[in-house]
Design a protein around this motif. Structure first.
Motif, mmCIF file in Angstrom:
data_model
loop_
_atom_site.group_PDB
_atom_site.id
_atom_site.type_symbol
_atom_site.label_atom_id
_atom_site.label_comp_id
_atom_site.label_asym_id
_atom_site.label_seq_id
_atom_site.Cartn_x
_atom_site.Cartn_y
_atom_site.Cartn_z
ATOM 1 N N ASN A 60 0.702 -1.025 -0.430
ATOM 2 C CA ASN A 60 0.151 0.167 -0.370
ATOM 3 C C ASN A 60 1.227 1.227 -0.267
ATOM 4 O O ASN A 60 0.991 2.270 0.743
ATOM 5 C CB ASN A 60 -0.914 0.308 1.292
ATOM 6 N N PRO A 61 1.548 1.664 -1.040
ATOM 7 C CA PRO A 61 1.880 2.845 -1.243
ATOM 8 C C PRO A 61 2.014 3.711 -0.557
ATOM 9 O O PRO A 61 2.394 5.355 0.182
ATOM 10 C CB PRO A 61 2.948 2.453 -2.936
ATOM 11 N N GLU A 62 1.089 4.034 -0.646
ATOM 12 C CA GLU A 62 -0.199 5.583 -0.566
ATOM 13 C C GLU A 62 -0.342 5.655 0.921
ATOM 14 O O GLU A 62 -0.175 6.780 1.648
ATOM 15 C CB GLU A 62 -1.466 6.380 -1.098
ATOM 16 N N LYS A 63 -0.582 4.992 1.434
ATOM 17 C CA LYS A 63 -0.531 4.637 3.271
ATOM 18 C C LYS A 63 1.416 4.719 3.706
ATOM 19 O O LYS A 63 0.571 5.842 4.751
ATOM 20 C CB LYS A 63 -1.251 3.248 3.515
ATOM 21 N N TYR A 64 1.795 4.385 2.977
ATOM 22 C CA TYR A 64 3.086 3.490 3.429
ATOM 23 C C TYR A 64 3.657 5.140 3.026
ATOM 24 O O TYR A 64 4.772 6.437 4.552
ATOM 25 C CB TYR A 64 4.146 2.740 3.682
ATOM 26 N N ALA A 65 2.983 6.341 2.485
ATOM 27 C CA ALA A 65 3.869 6.870 1.834
ATOM 28 C C ALA A 65 3.410 8.318 2.986
ATOM 29 O O ALA A 65 3.610 9.571 3.469
ATOM 30 C CB ALA A 65 4.075 7.341 0.576
ATOM 31 N N ALA A 66 2.221 8.940 3.031
ATOM 32 C CA ALA A 66 1.394 9.201 3.691
ATOM 33 C C ALA A 66 2.029 8.996 5.410
ATOM 34 O O ALA A 66 2.440 10.190 6.245
ATOM 35 C CB ALA A 66 -0.216 9.059 3.945
ATOM 36 N N PHE A 67 1.836 8.086 5.948
ATOM 37 C CA PHE A 67 2.280 7.924 7.254
ATOM 38 C C PHE A 67 3.983 8.344 7.458
ATOM 39 O O PHE A 67 4.546 8.692 8.477
ATOM 40 C CB PHE A 67 2.377 6.560 6.972
ATOM 41 N N GLY A 95 -4.530 2.197 14.645
ATOM 42 C CA GLY A 95 -4.385 2.475 13.833
ATOM 43 C C GLY A 95 -4.531 4.049 13.210
ATOM 44 O O GLY A 95 -5.558 4.667 11.998
ATOM 45 N N ILE A 96 -4.343 5.491 14.116
ATOM 46 C CA ILE A 96 -4.460 5.937 14.196
ATOM 47 C C ILE A 96 -3.170 7.287 14.759
ATOM 48 O O ILE A 96 -3.237 6.495 16.110
ATOM 49 C CB ILE A 96 -5.969 6.824 14.643
ATOM 50 N N CYS A 97 -2.774 7.925 14.218
ATOM 51 C CA CYS A 97 -2.432 8.971 15.429
ATOM 52 C C CYS A 97 -2.710 10.443 14.591
ATOM 53 O O CYS A 97 -2.538 10.772 12.948
ATOM 54 C CB CYS A 97 0.035 8.743 14.764
ATOM 55 N N SER A 107 -5.451 5.206 9.641
ATOM 56 C CA SER A 107 -4.853 3.841 8.826
ATOM 57 C C SER A 107 -6.058 3.271 7.485
ATOM 58 O O SER A 107 -5.956 3.326 6.317
ATOM 59 C CB SER A 107 -4.922 2.071 9.308
ATOM 60 N N LYS A 108 -7.885 3.508 8.286
ATOM 61 C CA LYS A 108 -8.695 2.803 7.694
ATOM 62 C C LYS A 108 -8.670 3.787 5.962
ATOM 63 O O LYS A 108 -9.723 3.705 5.700
ATOM 64 C CB LYS A 108 -10.557 2.284 8.452
ATOM 65 N N ASP A 109 -8.801 4.669 6.114
ATOM 66 C CA ASP A 109 -8.160 5.323 5.488
ATOM 67 C C ASP A 109 -7.524 4.609 4.077
ATOM 68 O O ASP A 109 -8.376 5.472 2.392
ATOM 69 C CB ASP A 109 -7.701 7.087 5.158
ATOM 70 N N PHE A 110 -7.426 3.956 3.846
ATOM 71 C CA PHE A 110 -6.677 3.618 3.132
ATOM 72 C C PHE A 110 -6.297 1.794 2.248
ATOM 73 O O PHE A 110 -5.956 0.871 3.387
ATOM 74 C CB PHE A 110 -4.487 3.065 3.112
ATOM 75 N N ASP A 111 -7.297 2.119 1.693
ATOM 76 C CA ASP A 111 -7.795 0.788 1.535
ATOM 77 C C ASP A 111 -6.987 -0.498 0.583
ATOM 78 O O ASP A 111 -6.659 0.601 -0.316
ATOM 79 C CB ASP A 111 -9.606 0.556 0.646
ATOM 80 N N ALA A 112 -6.630 -1.666 0.362
ATOM 81 C CA ALA A 112 -5.909 -2.781 -0.636
ATOM 82 C C ALA A 112 -6.840 -1.660 -1.606
ATOM 83 O O ALA A 112 -5.625 -2.285 -2.191
ATOM 84 C CB ALA A 112 -5.703 -4.058 0.195
ATOM 85 N N ARG A 113 -7.361 -2.211 -1.842
ATOM 86 C CA ARG A 113 -8.169 -2.307 -3.105
ATOM 87 C C ARG A 113 -8.027 -0.720 -3.435
ATOM 88 O O ARG A 113 -7.799 -1.166 -5.232
ATOM 89 C CB ARG A 113 -9.536 -2.085 -3.080
ATOM 90 N N LYS A 114 -7.781 0.421 -3.246
ATOM 91 C CA LYS A 114 -7.448 1.876 -3.832
ATOM 92 C C LYS A 114 -6.441 1.265 -4.009
ATOM 93 O O LYS A 114 -6.143 2.252 -5.302
ATOM 94 C CB LYS A 114 -7.931 2.208 -3.073
ATOM 95 N N ALA A 115 -5.319 1.037 -3.023
ATOM 96 C CA ALA A 115 -3.524 0.879 -4.086
ATOM 97 C C ALA A 115 -3.803 0.231 -5.075
ATOM 98 O O ALA A 115 -2.597 0.152 -5.910
ATOM 99 C CB ALA A 115 -2.966 0.147 -3.269
ATOM 100 N N TYR A 116 -4.712 -1.494 -5.280
ATOM 101 C CA TYR A 116 -3.992 -1.832 -6.306
ATOM 102 C C TYR A 116 -4.240 -0.826 -7.941
ATOM 103 O O TYR A 116 -4.652 -1.598 -9.313
ATOM 104 C CB TYR A 116 -5.121 -3.060 -6.856
#
Length: 319
Positions: A60-67, A95-97, A107-116
């Motif tokens: 999930n690149p978007e999730k981890y780039a944001a974090f 799941g939140i900071c 965390s839950k803003d970043f769905d795996a399907r979205k990354a796909y």
């Protein structure tokens, strides 16, 4: 792992190019690396640049780039890994900071399907046109695809999109978007059945032991290796699929996810057709291909060949 990550982060590079965000996979572990330049006002007096690395089990690149961007801001402000650790543990457990000045992350803003679905199939088709069917065939048959381009950002964008061509598998574990020609990385790669591997070193073209299909992104060329030519013989069915892919991708009213859906429906049709030549054994094992039944259909040789190799890729052959 430490040596690998130092190799991946651009701080050890001689060419001094700054890559703000890179990601890849090594032995089923994903790594995400964000690199920033330190501005004068920071508490980090002697530091000009630093990289933050996160390893994770999911793609999930978007999730981890944001974090990692938030973690970078924290490090710039406090100059201490302890504060970063607090946020990391908060995300891990809750799941939140949240923080006023450093931004908040959920965390839950970043769905795996979205990354796909984040990459663009349309861009790939506009670059390769009918030849996209070679990539589709290689992925369907779980072949080894090597992609070369001198810029890592281009490679990551292109390779992350490819698994969407075989959407029915939803398998991004085949993606190795940033590989060096380094023994331990190549050993790890060779343990995988089929893969998509990205390289920024042009010497990879002299390594036919690593690929069945070689994509030179810089020159927009796709080459099928000698040993894969038999399984990858193109025929009427491939032309049909190729036309469908191009037609769908060139339709200005269709989004990328609609193009993926069109390709996926065609794939389902092929798999349903293949399933009609299988028989279920008594012990409830996976259905296996009845090769005689397939032969009786008298398909053109290339179609029969493709369906046979697809059955092998889908583990439908009797051993």
């Amino acid at each position: 792992m430490r040596d690998l990550l130092l190799r991946k982060c651009c701080l050890t590079d001689e060419n001094k190019l700054l890559h703000t965000f890179v990601f890849g996979q090594y032995r089923r572990s994903w790594f995400y690396i964000t690199t920033v330049e330190v501005q004068d006002s920071s508490v980090l007096e002697k530091v000009t640049h630093f990289s933050i690395v996160l390893t994770a089990k999911d793609f999930n690149p978007e999730k981890y780039a944001a974090f990692t961007r938030i973690l970078c801001r924290i490090y710039l402000k406090y100059g201490s890994p302890v504060k970063m650790m607090e946020s990391y543990i908060a995300v891990l457990t809750k799941g939140i900071c949240q923080s006023e000045e450093n931004g908040s992350f959920l965390s839950k803003d970043f769905d795996a399907r979205k990354a796909y679905l984040a990459g663009s199939i349309k861009d790939i088709v506009s670059q390769f046109g009918m030849e996209t069917v070679i990539l589709f065939t290689a992925l369907m048959l779980k072949k080894r695809i090597v992609v070369y381009h001198p810029r890592i950002e281009v490679i990551q964008e292109f390779t992350r999109t490819l698994p969407a061509l075989v959407w029915h598998r939803r398998d991004w574990s085949i993606l190795h978007s940033y590989v060096h020609l380094h023994d331990d990385e190549l050993e790890a790669l060779k343990t995988c059945t089929g893969y998509i591997a990205g390289f920024i070193d042009s010497k990879v073209s002299n390594r036919p032991d690593l690929y069945d299909v070689y994509v030179n992104l810089a020159d927009s060329e796709i080459t099928i290796s000698q040993q894969a030519k038999d399984a990858m013989t193109m025929g009427k069915l491939h032309k049909e699929i190729g036309q469908l892919i191009v037609q769908s991708a060139e339709d200005p009213d269709k989004s990328d996810s609609q193009v993926i859906k069109d390709i996926s429906l065609k794939t389902k049709e092929i798999l349903t057709n293949l399933a009609s030549f299988t028989e279920v054994s008594d012990d409830g094992e996976k259905p296996t291909l009845n090769f005689e039944a397939l032969k009786q259909k008298r398909y053109p040789p290339a179609t029969e060949n493709f369906l046979y190799h697809l059955a092998a890729a889908e583990q439908m052959l009797k051993i």
